[in-house]
Enzyme design. Structure first.
Site, PDB file in Angstrom:
ATOM      1  N   ARG A  94     -19.131 -31.203  -3.974  1.00  0.00           N
ATOM      2  CA  ARG A  94     -20.372 -31.780  -3.436  1.00  0.00           C
ATOM      3  C   ARG A  94     -20.404 -31.618  -1.917  1.00  0.00           C
ATOM      4  NH1 ARG A  94     -22.967 -37.905  -4.084  1.00  0.00           N
ATOM      5  NH2 ARG A  94     -24.550 -37.613  -2.470  1.00  0.00           N
ATOM      6  N   ASP A 171     -31.547 -42.112 -13.552  1.00  0.00           N
ATOM      7  CA  ASP A 171     -31.702 -43.529 -13.232  1.00  0.00           C
ATOM      8  C   ASP A 171     -32.423 -43.762 -11.914  1.00  0.00           C
ATOM      9  OD1 ASP A 171     -29.351 -42.455 -11.921  1.00  0.00           O
ATOM     10  OD2 ASP A 171     -28.953 -44.491 -11.259  1.00  0.00           O
ATOM     11  N   TYR A 266     -36.901 -38.580  -3.180  1.00  0.00           N
ATOM     12  CA  TYR A 266     -36.330 -37.252  -2.916  1.00  0.00           C
ATOM     13  C   TYR A 266     -37.359 -36.260  -2.380  1.00  0.00           C
ATOM     14  CZ  TYR A 266     -31.898 -38.454  -5.128  1.00  0.00           C
ATOM     15  OH  TYR A 266     -30.682 -39.025  -5.422  1.00  0.00           O
ATOM     16  N   ARG A 286     -23.431 -36.985   3.114  1.00  0.00           N
ATOM     17  CA  ARG A 286     -23.448 -38.036   2.106  1.00  0.00           C
ATOM     18  C   ARG A 286     -22.177 -38.014   1.257  1.00  0.00           C
ATOM     19  NH1 ARG A 286     -24.319 -42.925   0.253  1.00  0.00           N
ATOM     20  NH2 ARG A 286     -24.667 -42.984  -1.988  1.00  0.00           N
TER      21      ARG A 286
END
Length: 443
Positions: A94, A171, A266, A286
């Site tokens: 990530r 979610d 987003y 992040r």
């Protein structure tokens, strides 16, 4: 009496696993458990989480059989549901998804733009593998998949596993709806009657009413103009990372593009990519926040509980993420016909949009799966944005299936976050180097 369920959490070493286990145990009146298993291909991570979860189950529901394993046959045999939330490459990859695009002056985000495409190329094979295990060892089970990036994964499962019992979910809208409820002073998002459409991480609320039919959109819109989606509860939350605080606040700017709706958070990455990059630290993203924050907190707590030998004073927190997945399983297990946001093939439900696009819309959910609710025609602004983004998702899956460098270059070039084909190619070449252990070979 409700029939007891056997549930497997795939991605058992995830930092989200303890809260899902806790909520499953708390909500046995709604979804009684016969057996609970964890499965992960990283034995070390899973052992840390698994031992802590073993204490939770032993103390709170000793009648529930519990185990964790890295053996697919043991994990996937005799189960009713797979709750899948895997991260292929874990947080180390990530970090690459976020930092490589930023090096080239492009948004670095785990599910949006080049980072999301890179993550999708890793996730497809892992999710398909889980589906095959489920179908081999428990062919009547359902997979509730919320592995990211959900849009690309959903498109891949549509094409590679078209007859599989897989439901793709996210979610994030649920978390935002909890913010709406908090802004309105309501106890839960379940007090809201909502209308929403879009793609995953790329959608809009068009109606929010209470159970008596009162229109609540104006009140939320007025609040959003001043505070974004940063509810009073979130504003005072000491664990809310700086990047999320900024994201919730920035909705006040995102919402100005269409004042008649309320946007998914987003969309900031697509509407204001230059501003996002300008406020990003290419050396601390992040991913680093998560590794230093949530990742450390959860694993420290797991090790603390195991060291003391009990979990009576656990500090694990339960979020919307866990609540939604249990509501979903309950709707299928007991045919409740609950209305939920799912990622499903469009098939005309958005009447002026691509037939085979994987869209995120309300559905009724029961024992035989889902029934999408008709949305109708959508405005030109949203339609154009969604068509571009759907093409990115489809080209990414094409690239994975065909091993096509060209298709992946096209996908990155088409992303609204990327300024040119030259920049797209430079990012792609760096991503290929970083992902050589995870992506299929491209030619």
């Amino acid at each position: 009496m409700l029939q007891k369920q056997s549930i497997l959490i795939a991605g058992g070493g995830s930092t989200f696993t303890p809260e899902i286990v806790l909520l499953l145990l708390e909500r046995q009146a709604d979804l009684p458990l016969k057996e609970l298993k964890l499965y992960d291909n990283d034995a070390k991570r899973q052992a840390i989480v698994g031992e802590a979860c073993a204490l939770l189950v032993k103390e709170r529901a000793p009648e529930v059989m519990f185990s964790y394993t890295t053996d697919p046959k043991e994990a996937f045999s005799n189960i009713d549901f797979v709750m899948a939330h895997i991260r292929v490459g874990k947080y180390a990859m990530r970090e690459q998804d976020e930092k490589i695009p930023l090096k080239h002056g492009v948004v670095g985000q785990e599910t949006c733009g080049p980072g999301g495409i890179a993550y999708g190329m890793r996730s497809i094979g892992g999710v398909v593998e889980l589906i095959k295990y489920m179908e081999q060892y428990s062919p009547n089970a359902w997979m509730l998949n919320y592995s990211n990036p959900a849009a690309i994964v959903a498109e891949a499962t549509r094409r590679l596993c078209p007859t599989s019992k897989v439901i793709n979910i996210c979610d994030m809208p649920i978390g935002i709806e909890e913010n709406f409820a908090a802004i309105l002073g309501l106890p839960s998002r379940k007090e809201l009657d909502i209308r929403y459409y879009g793609l995953n991480h790329f959608g809009w609320w068009t109606s929010i009413r209470d159970q008596e039919g009162k229109d609540l959109m104006p009140e939320i819109q007025e609040y959003t103009k001043k505070h974004g989606y940063l509810s009073p509860q979130l504003a005072s939350d000491p664990h809310l990372d700086a990047s999320w605080r900024e994201t919730f606040e920035m909705v006040k700017d995102v919402a100005t593009l269409d004042p008649t709706t309320l946007p998914n958070t987003y969309l900031k990455y697509y509407f204001y990519p230059d501003r996002v990059v300008a406020h990003s630290n290419p050396h601390h993203t992040r991913a680093n926040e998560v590794m230093e924050g949530r990742e450390k907190r959860v694993f420290d707590e797991c090790q603390r509980l195991v060291a003391q030998g009990h979990a009576k004073d656990t500090h694990f927190e339960i979020g919307a993420h866990a609540s939604y997945i249990i509501d979903l399983a309950r709707a299928i297990a007991y045919n409740t016909k609950e209305r939920m946001l799912l990622i499903v093939e469009n098939r005309g439900n958005i009447s002026n949009f691509t037939w085979d696009a994987m869209v995120e819309i309300p559905c009724l959910l029961g024992a035989n799966g889902y029934e999408p609710l008709h949305v109708g025609a959508i405005p030109t602004f949203q339609k154009g944005l969604m068509e571009q983004q759907v093409a990115v998702e489809k080209l990414t899956v094409d690239a994975w299936i065909e091993g096509s460098y060209l298709k992946l270059w096209q996908a990155i070039t088409m992303s609204k976050t990327v300024p040119s084909a030259d920049v797209a190619k430079a990012i792609l070449d760096d991503l290929i180097t970083a992902n050589k252990e995870y992506w299929p070979a491209l030619k």
